[in-house]
Motif scaffolding. Sequence first.
Motif: not given
Length: 292
Positions: A85, A105, A108-109, A112-114, A116, A246-247
Amino acid sequence: MENTLKKTAYVSLTVLAASGLAFIAPAVSQTNTADAKAKAITIKVGVMTMNDEDKAEWKVISQYAKKHGNVKLRFVQFTDYSQPNRALADGDIDINAFQHYYFLDNWNKENNANLKPIAKTVIAPLRLYTKKNYKSVKDLPKNAQIAIPNDATNEGRSLVALQTAGLIKLKKGVKLATPSDITSNPKNIKIVLVEASQTARSLGSVDAAFVNNTFVPAAGLKFNSAIYVEPVNKASRKWINVIAARPNYKQNKSKYAAYKEIIKGYHEKKIKRLIKKYSGGTSLAAWDIKLK
């Protein structure tokens, strides 16, 4: 490569001119080759160290992507779950395929990522193995040592599985359980936290261990030898593995088109057959699964 093509074209032109023939066909061939190269795209895929199942599946997916989208897959293999990741977020790879929804999930928390999820792949129920003469979890003795993965999501998942197996009880409402959340432990089970890729190796010194399917074949274990298997039901959605990107993955149209071909290739019936063959039916194709 380009210089080689130029030299080849030059030699051909010289020979044909000496023969008094017109130089037309080779020029068209060179142009077509250049056009084909211009349309090709390479996608870097992050995976964990590949076993025979992974190699067989990704070979089929690679062939599909090449045929249908002129997409070439380049694989970047990692040795532990903390790496893929970060490599994706940093742009070192384009997509990765190694984790379930819950792991993504949580990552990401914590970072501080997003990132997908863009496609479902498989669901692989956790399985508890032993090299001792235990036929089921009921045979585990008092003070038995059980190794579980030490990354937060698989640690919590393993503890929930031990609760489902009737060995322990956990605090209610805890999302990511740790050993400190155990409220009842009649057999005084000792939890040993180990890096996920090492749980199989720990079987020489513990009574049992949860081993992720990725590492089972290399450890010389047989899927059907597990003394406990995590149940698959409606609560299992979070354990479905995914392909992640990536988002902003839709912004690059050529790469987005390539991702769609990769997903189509992954969701081929051939892949479903390979999943069943190599896992002995222990892993399930998740893109069309109905959880009850």
